[in-house]
Design an enzyme around this catalytic site. Structure first.
Site, PDB file in Angstrom:
ATOM      1  N   CYS A   1      24.470 -83.603  85.150  1.00  0.00           N
ATOM      2  CA  CYS A   1      23.531 -82.541  84.809  1.00  0.00           C
ATOM      3  C   CYS A   1      22.156 -83.166  84.622  1.00  0.00           C
ATOM      4  O   CYS A   1      22.054 -84.256  84.067  1.00  0.00           O
ATOM      5  CB  CYS A   1      24.016 -81.910  83.512  1.00  0.00           C
ATOM      6  SG  CYS A   1      22.976 -80.612  82.895  1.00  0.00           S
TER       7      CYS A   1
ATOM      8  N   LYS B   1      22.918 -64.929  77.308  1.00  0.00           N
ATOM      9  CA  LYS B   1      23.748 -65.608  78.315  1.00  0.00           C
ATOM     10  C   LYS B   1      24.823 -66.467  77.648  1.00  0.00           C
ATOM     11  O   LYS B   1      25.984 -66.419  78.024  1.00  0.00           O
ATOM     12  CB  LYS B   1      22.850 -66.503  79.186  1.00  0.00           C
ATOM     13  CG  LYS B   1      23.607 -67.516  80.025  1.00  0.00           C
ATOM     14  CD  LYS B   1      22.684 -68.410  80.830  1.00  0.00           C
ATOM     15  CE  LYS B   1      22.121 -69.599  80.125  1.00  0.00           C
ATOM     16  NZ  LYS B   1      23.000 -70.782  80.009  1.00  0.00           N
ATOM     17  N   ASN B   2      24.410 -67.253  76.646  1.00  0.00           N
ATOM     18  CA  ASN B   2      25.344 -68.222  76.073  1.00  0.00           C
ATOM     19  C   ASN B   2      26.366 -67.592  75.130  1.00  0.00           C
ATOM     20  O   ASN B   2      27.269 -68.266  74.651  1.00  0.00           O
ATOM     21  CB  ASN B   2      24.584 -69.369  75.394  1.00  0.00           C
ATOM     22  CG  ASN B   2      23.915 -70.262  76.431  1.00  0.00           C
ATOM     23  OD1 ASN B   2      24.205 -70.164  77.628  1.00  0.00           O
ATOM     24  ND2 ASN B   2      23.021 -71.118  75.985  1.00  0.00           N
TER      25      ASN B   2
ATOM     26  N   ASP C   1      17.116 -75.533  73.476  1.00  0.00           N
ATOM     27  CA  ASP C   1      16.865 -74.646  74.623  1.00  0.00           C
ATOM     28  C   ASP C   1      15.469 -74.023  74.586  1.00  0.00           C
ATOM     29  O   ASP C   1      15.099 -73.300  75.520  1.00  0.00           O
ATOM     30  CB  ASP C   1      17.936 -73.540  74.680  1.00  0.00           C
ATOM     31  CG  ASP C   1      19.302 -74.101  75.061  1.00  0.00           C
ATOM     32  OD1 ASP C   1      19.361 -75.238  75.552  1.00  0.00           O
ATOM     33  OD2 ASP C   1      20.308 -73.403  74.847  1.00  0.00           O
TER      34      ASP C   1
ATOM     35  N   ARG D   1      19.358 -68.448  86.867  1.00  0.00           N
ATOM     36  CA  ARG D   1      20.648 -68.683  86.209  1.00  0.00           C
ATOM     37  C   ARG D   1      20.651 -68.109  84.799  1.00  0.00           C
ATOM     38  O   ARG D   1      21.711 -67.768  84.283  1.00  0.00           O
ATOM     39  CB  ARG D   1      20.921 -70.188  86.113  1.00  0.00           C
ATOM     40  CG  ARG D   1      21.279 -70.831  87.427  1.00  0.00           C
ATOM     41  CD  ARG D   1      21.735 -72.252  87.187  1.00  0.00           C
ATOM     42  NE  ARG D   1      22.559 -72.292  85.988  1.00  0.00           N
ATOM     43  CZ  ARG D   1      22.598 -73.318  85.142  1.00  0.00           C
ATOM     44  NH1 ARG D   1      21.913 -74.389  85.353  1.00  0.00           N
ATOM     45  NH2 ARG D   1      23.370 -73.263  84.067  1.00  0.00           N
TER      46      ARG D   1
ATOM     47  N   ARG E   1      26.493 -84.991  79.771  1.00  0.00           N
ATOM     48  CA  ARG E   1      27.080 -83.885  78.988  1.00  0.00           C
ATOM     49  C   ARG E   1      28.601 -84.031  79.015  1.00  0.00           C
ATOM     50  O   ARG E   1      29.297 -83.332  79.732  1.00  0.00           O
ATOM     51  CB  ARG E   1      26.619 -82.537  79.545  1.00  0.00           C
ATOM     52  CG  ARG E   1      25.113 -82.365  79.378  1.00  0.00           C
ATOM     53  CD  ARG E   1      24.630 -81.035  79.848  1.00  0.00           C
ATOM     54  NE  ARG E   1      25.093 -79.943  79.011  1.00  0.00           N
ATOM     55  CZ  ARG E   1      24.856 -78.665  79.298  1.00  0.00           C
ATOM     56  NH1 ARG E   1      24.188 -78.345  80.393  1.00  0.00           N
ATOM     57  NH2 ARG E   1      25.284 -77.711  78.505  1.00  0.00           N
TER      58      ARG E   1
END
Ligand code: EPU
Length: 431
Positions: free
Chosen positions: A117, A22-23, A310, A402, A122
């Protein structure tokens, strides 16, 4: 709202294939704004955040089509729009990834300022400082970052380090603004994450000139134009780590196929040093044997190649049932402990002291209703539910959608008793 119902205590066994990262996909899709020709991006995961990025690109004049095999084809058809609207940006902070490409190519950007967030503050000050040092003029007005990129260019040296280390998406933004600039840009304290390397390789495939890929100093020599390209996204190291943790958590034997073990050095070393056996096979196959309780650890999250933030929540889920006391220190987002209270509801013994959580391993967790709050915290609750005795109901799983592609299908294929239900609709069949 969808929920997961999980019957815990089943050892997961079998093989599961990891999806594209995803990133990586998010900044790479944003960077297609720079290309003069069509781009074909392969291995793009089917996620809510990707849908959001495609919608943003369409508002910015990009034709963007996704096919069922995970290929996204893009082509810029209108270079006039420059505004990424609040309605889309508010649902995904990574929308900020379009700022650099817009300034680099269209020399103008209006990007809604990303809001708060749950994982803590952030800021985007490093993005703004880096782009300003490149020659752009930026100001915030009525909730938008307004950028004028006409001054970008010349030989520049830019330092991108911040109090918590380098910035991943900030490095991407400065890179994307620099690749079409006249002159040479040296980025110091660039993020080294595999996803940043992937973006560099994609930009190189478009015709950009970048030296030092993978290290903290990137040298960009501007080119006149970038063409289209075909490119494949790297495998998702965080999804791979989460699936391996699921194997360990349930005392099962799980093989993750198609991973890139080099991107997982820190998590794999940590698991192995703590008594979780990980076997490496051909083609990036990684097999975890959770035959015993994990030993406790002292872990600190750090920029790559350190242990990734993460995976912190997922590791903590595993440590709640380790054989002793563990220390988990969060150095990237010191407030990223939203999962602690929910894990405590399941019987975990965790005490917070500043940016450290002290986790006293218990014999087992007990299933109960819990609430997902952010992407990785939700993954941790699913892991906890898989390992727990009894039933766990994880509410608000849109957070997990997500960032994890069909997670319940992948886990069910490994034998997990998990199903998605929506109390507002008739229950989904077992998946
Ligand atoms: N920071 C600043 N100023 C900035 C930018 C960042 O102080 O202008 C601080 C942040 O507050 C944080 C640290 O620097 O303490 C690192 O933030 P970074 O900018 O690297 O994070 P990001 O680029 O916003 C990406 C991932 C995150 C991941 C972080 C760290 C994407 C789309 N997001 O975020 O992924 O946690 O890097 O590795 O690439 C996730 O996937 O669940 C996720 C949150």
């Amino acid at each position: 709202m969808d929920r997961f119902l999980i019957e815990g205590g089943v050892p997961l066994t079998g093989e599961v294939r990891v999806s594209g990262a995803k990133n990586s996909a998010l900044p790479i899709l944003a960077a297609t704004l720079l290309a003069d020709g069509p781009c074909r991006i392969e291995g793009v995961p089917d996620l809510r955040d990707i849908d959001t990025m495609l919608r943003i690109l369409r508002t910015l004049g990009v034709r963007a089509e996704r096919s069922a095999d995970g290929t996204v084809e893009t082509e810029v058809v209108d270079e006039a729009p420059c505004r990424a609207p609040y309605e889309l940006v508010k649902t995904m902070r990574a929308s900020i990834c379009v700022l650099g490409p817009l300034l680099g190519r269209r020399r103008r950007a209006e990007v809604s300022f990303p809001g708060g967030c749950v994982i803590g503050p952030r800021p985007v000050d490093l993005h703004v400082a880096g782009l300003s040092a490149l020659g752009a003029e930026l100001r915030v007005e009525a909730g938008y970052i307004l950028g004028d990129g006409r001054g970008i260019g010349g030989d520049r040296e830019i330092y991108l380090g911040g109090p918590y280390g380098p910035t991943v998406t900030g490095t991407g933004n400065v890179l994307c603004a620099a690749v079409l600039a006249r002159g040479t840009t040296i980025i110091q304290s660039a993020a080294c994450e595999p996803e940043v390397q992937d973006l560099c390789r994609f930009l190189t495939a478009l015709g950009a000139k970048i030296e030092g890929i993978g290290g903290p100093t990137l040298t960009v020599t501007g080119v006149e134009r970038l063409q289209g390209a075909r490119y494949r996204i790297i495998p998702d190291r965080i999804e791979a780590g989460t699936l391996l943790a699921a194997g360990a958590m349930t005392y099962g034997k799980v093989t993750v196929l198609g991973a890139e073990p080099r991107h997982l050095s820190a998590p794999l070393a940590l698991l192995e040093r703590r008594g979780v056996r990980v076997l490496r096979g051909a083609g990036g196959a990684l097999t975890v044997h959770g035959y015993d309780r994990a030993r406790p650890v002292d872990v600190v999250t750090l920029p790559y190649p350190g242990f990734p933030t993460d995976l912190q929540a997922q590791l903590m889920a595993l440590l709640t049932v380790a054989d002793g006391n563990s220390f988990v220190t969060e150095k990237i987002y010191p407030e990223r402990f939203i999962h602690v209270a929910e894990l405590q509801r399941m019987g975990a013994k965790i005490r917070k002291e500043g940016p450290t959580a002290i986790v006293e391993g218990v014999d087992h967790l007990s299933g109960c209703p819990v609430m997902a709050s952010d992407l990785r915290a939700s993954a941790a609750l699913v892991l906890a539910g898989l390992g727990a005795r009894g039933s766990t109901e994880v509410d608000r799983v849109y957070h997990i959608d997500r960032g994890y592609e069909r997670i319940e299908e992948k886990l069910a294929a490994l034998g997990a008793r998990i199903r998605r239900v929506n109390p507002d609709r008739s229950p989904a069949p077992d998946s």
